[in-house]
Motif scaffolding. Structure first.
Motif, PDB file in Angstrom:
ATOM      1  N   GLU A  13       0.815  -1.219   0.000  1.00  0.00           N
ATOM      2  CA  GLU A  13       0.000   0.000   0.000  1.00  0.00           C
ATOM      3  C   GLU A  13       0.850   1.271   0.000  1.00  0.00           C
ATOM      4  O   GLU A  13       0.354   2.347  -0.359  1.00  0.00           O
ATOM      5  N   TYR A  14       2.105   1.145   0.397  1.00  0.00           N
ATOM      6  CA  TYR A  14       2.984   2.316   0.448  1.00  0.00           C
ATOM      7  C   TYR A  14       3.728   2.553  -0.859  1.00  0.00           C
ATOM      8  O   TYR A  14       4.492   3.512  -0.987  1.00  0.00           O
ATOM      9  N   VAL A  77      11.560   3.863  -1.177  1.00  0.00           N
ATOM     10  CA  VAL A  77      11.166   2.982  -0.076  1.00  0.00           C
ATOM     11  C   VAL A  77      11.858   1.635  -0.247  1.00  0.00           C
ATOM     12  O   VAL A  77      12.152   1.219  -1.366  1.00  0.00           O
ATOM     13  N   ILE A 113      10.530  -0.079   5.398  1.00  0.00           N
ATOM     14  CA  ILE A 113       9.379  -0.761   5.981  1.00  0.00           C
ATOM     15  C   ILE A 113       9.741  -2.223   6.225  1.00  0.00           C
ATOM     16  O   ILE A 113      10.215  -2.915   5.320  1.00  0.00           O
ATOM     17  N   ARG A 207       9.116   1.885   9.833  1.00  0.00           N
ATOM     18  CA  ARG A 207       7.797   1.340  10.146  1.00  0.00           C
ATOM     19  C   ARG A 207       7.887  -0.180  10.177  1.00  0.00           C
ATOM     20  O   ARG A 207       8.560  -0.775   9.330  1.00  0.00           O
TER      21      ARG A 207
END
Length: 221
Positions: A13-14, A77, A113, A207
């Motif tokens: 989702e990121y 990311v 993440i 995260r």
């Protein structure tokens, strides 16, 4: 759907159109890569940077375009798994043998993440043997130096032969039992000649996505 799939797919989702994404290694991020492959087939435009040859092969199978780290300036990311996660979001990684590339890519990403099933969440790091990547030359001497920090190092072996990383190095799996100060230990290990990198990821995760009471939860640094 199992916990690994739940958290692995949640991390997707990121990911947004146009991002450069670090692709981790392991059984949980496997589901992230599979899901990303579906989205790429549906039109999502991203570039992936794999942390291992195994991940590169999986990403290629899924049709995810890959780039070499030297072709980019930074990553938007990175998504990766962990062998242990403590309450401060410090990690032990390297069970899959890709810790050096994983740490390079995590450090290059704006957001890191971590996806981990509930069995990986602990109060204190150490029960999982800490992987330490070392050069082959002088490995016995390096192992003795590492042992002086309070552990029992064991050379990782696969099919009767020393396991060799994608970087051509060995791995010592070091049983510390309990790691009281991850930041201090990380620094001391990397000061030993022959040690390339270790699997302690301190103040690295942005995260952590995991499962608690059958629900996906997220912890932010």
């Amino acid at each position: 759907m199992n916990e690994k799939q739940l958290v692995g797919e949640k991390a997707v989702e990121y990911i947004k159109d146009g991002m450069v994404v670090g692709l981790g290694t392991g059984s949980t991020v496997y589901y992230t890569i599979k899901k990303l492959g579906e989205l790429v087939k549906g039109g999502l435009k991203i570039k992936g940077v794999p942390t291992s040859e195994l991940t590169a092969a999986l990403a290629n199978e899924e049709g995810i375009p890959l780039v070499d780290l030297k072709e980019i300036e930074a990553l938007d990311v990175a998504i990766d798994g962990a062998d242990q996660v403590d309450s401060h979001l410090n990690l032990i990684k390297g069970g899959g043998g890709a810790l050096l590339r994983e740490k390079i890519i995590a450090n290059a990403a704006s957001i890191f993440i971590v996806v981990a099933d509930s069995s990986k969440v602990v109060n204190q790091l150490g029960a999982f043997p800490l992987p330490v990547e070392v050069v082959q030359f002088g490995v016995d001497m390096t192992s003795r130096k590492v042992a002086c920090l309070g552990c029992v190092p064991k050379l990782r072996v696969r099919e009767g032969q020393p396991f060799i990383t994608d970087n051509g190095n060995y791995i010592l799996d070091c049983d510390f039992k309990r790691i009281e100060s991850p930041a201090e230990l990380e620094m001391k290990l990397n000061m030993i000649p022959g040690v390339v990198e270790n699997g302690l990821f301190v103040n690295s995760a942005s995260r952590v996505i995991t499962v608690e009471n059958n629900e996906v939860i997220e912890s932010v640094k």
